[in-house]
Design a protein around this motif. Structure first.
Motif, PDB file in Angstrom:
ATOM      1  N   THR A   2     -26.971  61.583   1.338  1.00 10.89           N
ATOM      2  CA  THR A   2     -27.232  61.336   2.763  1.00 10.89           C
ATOM      3  C   THR A   2     -26.182  62.016   3.623  1.00 10.89           C
ATOM      4  O   THR A   2     -26.505  62.672   4.631  1.00 10.89           O
ATOM      5  N   LEU A  19     -32.963  61.674   7.611  1.00 13.03           N
ATOM      6  CA  LEU A  19     -31.746  60.861   7.583  1.00 13.03           C
ATOM      7  C   LEU A  19     -32.044  59.400   7.907  1.00 13.03           C
ATOM      8  O   LEU A  19     -31.514  58.482   7.259  1.00 13.03           O
ATOM      9  N   ARG A  47     -33.531  57.623   4.976  1.00 10.29           N
ATOM     10  CA  ARG A  47     -32.533  57.314   3.952  1.00 10.29           C
ATOM     11  C   ARG A  47     -31.655  56.141   4.370  1.00 10.29           C
ATOM     12  O   ARG A  47     -31.271  55.318   3.532  1.00 10.29           O
ATOM     13  N   ARG A  48     -31.340  56.049   5.644  1.00  5.63           N
ATOM     14  CA  ARG A  48     -30.462  54.971   6.108  1.00  5.63           C
ATOM     15  C   ARG A  48     -31.119  53.600   6.013  1.00  5.63           C
ATOM     16  O   ARG A  48     -30.418  52.588   5.945  1.00  5.63           O
TER      17      ARG A  48
END
Length: 492
Positions: free
Chosen positions: A14, A51, A54-55
């Motif tokens: 990430t 992103l 993924r977070r």
């Protein structure tokens, strides 16, 4: 592998993707073709989509739940703290909103530059209205019923609040205004910059200054941009500066300032590379490094004498008659509009103006359409003269164009932190000035690397400064330093 190992492997990927996004931003500000801006906005939105996914990946919660806290080292515990914090914030913001912000702020950069070049705030107003609306929507999602501005400020200075900043500014404002007025009204005034200085030679000396302050150019580079900045972390940290043939200090001190940021990132413990704590603890701590490099070290009497000699060698002349006069010229107070070109005394007054206006914007107490008028009126109140054009006023900074609401007060926090660090540095390195006079900045920067930079985000921001200095954070060291320094220069 343990749950912690799985989690950290995921986080490294990430962070690597986030670094790629940062490199796109660097490219946009330095070498990207002008016509590429619309496509770049879509590219930035796309990578933000990845992103964000993924977070908020549900596996993060599973891994966090499975981590055995009793087996964590202090660094491991700090990683978990930062992962939880990022996940909590990401879960509150819808992905469509996150992408919309990335797309709008990327596209706005070129529109801001065009409006600034034309002194036309009216043309930029609709763009800024969209960005303010998006950031207010994001703040509402993050605040959970709390203060909108605090929710945005927390992105840059975790744990700080608008009221904390206001209290700090209240403690500083009157003494700064008193010192400014006394200096500008003094019968003794330092010499103004004289002469012209070719840009190519400025850039060569800038590279020398960067190396002098410890910037590793095998893991970085220096380019030119409208607004100087530092970008990246770990093994790839880049900076930009700018030149003016009649103002070489703009180039030199922009370079030293950005080198402070860059060295912080380059000097974080390599064991933390591409991890949540493998970066600066906050923007306030980051600014403490850039400001102490630029001001307490770079604008000191000792180092300025060394720079005077180097300028004479490089250009055949310097901007003042001798080394003593040069020190005054380097630190000269002048009436002016531009925050980044401001002296140490007036700099925080520029930040206070921006803090108050952006706080009102986010609170809905000020419309973007009225921002230029509010800026100009406030500037007259704070500085005593009128803004001559938009590029010297409301359009001078890129921050609002790229959505950085809550960022400005970290500049002043950085100054306060730098004051605390400088006081401790002088205590621990009593022959500091002897070394600086020889062009040896590493005597100071090694201390900063050990006390602050190598730890990355291991600790909370104020804990970093208090751990380095052994004292609570206070505005007093900065104000005492400014009053002593400029009292001497202006013979007050």
């Amino acid at each position: 592998m343990t749950a912690f190992d799985d989690l950290m492997a995921f986080q490294r990927d990430t962070q690597a993707l986030a670094e790629i996004a940062g490199r796109l931003g660097w490219d946009q500000e330095t070498v990207m073709p002008e016509g590429a801006a619309p496509q770049r906005a879509e590219e930035m939105a796309a990578i933000e989509n990845v992103l964000h996914a993924r977070r908020i990946d549900p596996r993060i919660s599973e891994w966090l739940e499975a981590v055995e806290a009793s087996k964590l080292t202090p660094a491991d515990a700090a990683q978990i703290r930062e992962i939880r914090r990022a996940q909590t914030r990401a879960l509150k913001v819808p992905v469509d909103l996150s992408m919309a912000i990335a797309r709008a702020t990327s596209a706005a950069q070129r529109k801001w530059a065009d409006a600034r070049a034309k002194d036309d705030f009216t043309a930029f107003c609709p763009v800024l209205e969209e960005i303010v609306a998006l950031r207010r929507e994001e703040a509402a999602a993050l605040a959970n019923g709390g203060d909108l501005y605090d929710a945005l400020l927390d992105d840059y200075e975790p744990g700080a609040s608008g009221q904390d900043i206001q209290t700090m500014f209240d403690a500083m404002r009157s003494r700064l205004v008193k010192l400014r007025d006394a200096a500008l009204g003094s019968a003794h005034q330092p010499e103004k910059v004289i002469g012209t200085y070719p840009a190519k030679k400025q850039m060569k000396l800038s590279a020398k200054l960067a190396r002098t302050f410890g910037y590793d150019l095998t893991h970085g580079r220096i380019d030119k941009a409208v607004h100087p900045f530092s970008s990246g972390s770990g093994l790839d940290v880049r900076i930009t500066t700018r030149t003016s043939d009649t103002d070489p200090f703009n180039c030199f001190y922009s370079t030293i300032h950005e080198v402070g940021h860059a060295c912080y990132e380059q000097n974080v413990d390599r064991a933390y590379l591409l991890t949540p704590i493998g970066r600066g603890a906050s923007m306030g701590v980051h600014e403490s490094q850039s400001r102490i490099y630029e001001n307490q070290l770079g604008r000191s009497r000792a180092f300025s004498a060394w720079l005077f000699d180097r300028m004479q060698r490089r250009f055949g002349h310097a901007p003042a008659s001798d080394a003593d006069a040069f020190y005054g010229t380097v630190n000269r107070l002048e009436k002016g509009y531009i925050r980044t070109e401001s002296d140490e005394v007036q700099y925080n007054l520029h930040v206070m103006l921006r803090f108050d206006l952006e706080r009102r914007l986010i609170a809905g107490q000020l419309d973007v359409a009225d921002l230029e008028e509010a800026w100009n009126a406030r500037f007259v109140t704070d500085f005593g003269y009128e803004v001559d054009r938009a590029a010297n006023g409301v359009l001078q900074d890129v921050h609002w164009a790229v959505g950085l609401f809550g960022y400005f007060p970290t500049y002043s926090l950085g100054n306060v932190y730098a004051g605390c660090l400088h006081e401790a540095l002088q205590h621990d390195r009593p022959d500091l000035d002897v070394q600086l006079a020889q062009g040896n900045a590493t005597y100071a920067t090694d201390w900063l690397r050990d006390k602050v930079q190598r730890h990355g985000a291991l600790c909370a921001p104020q804990a970093v400064i208090e751990g380095a200095t052994g004292k609570p954070v206070s505005v007093e060291p900065l104000l005492a330093y400014l009053e002593a320094k400029f009292g001497e220069i202006y013979r007050l």
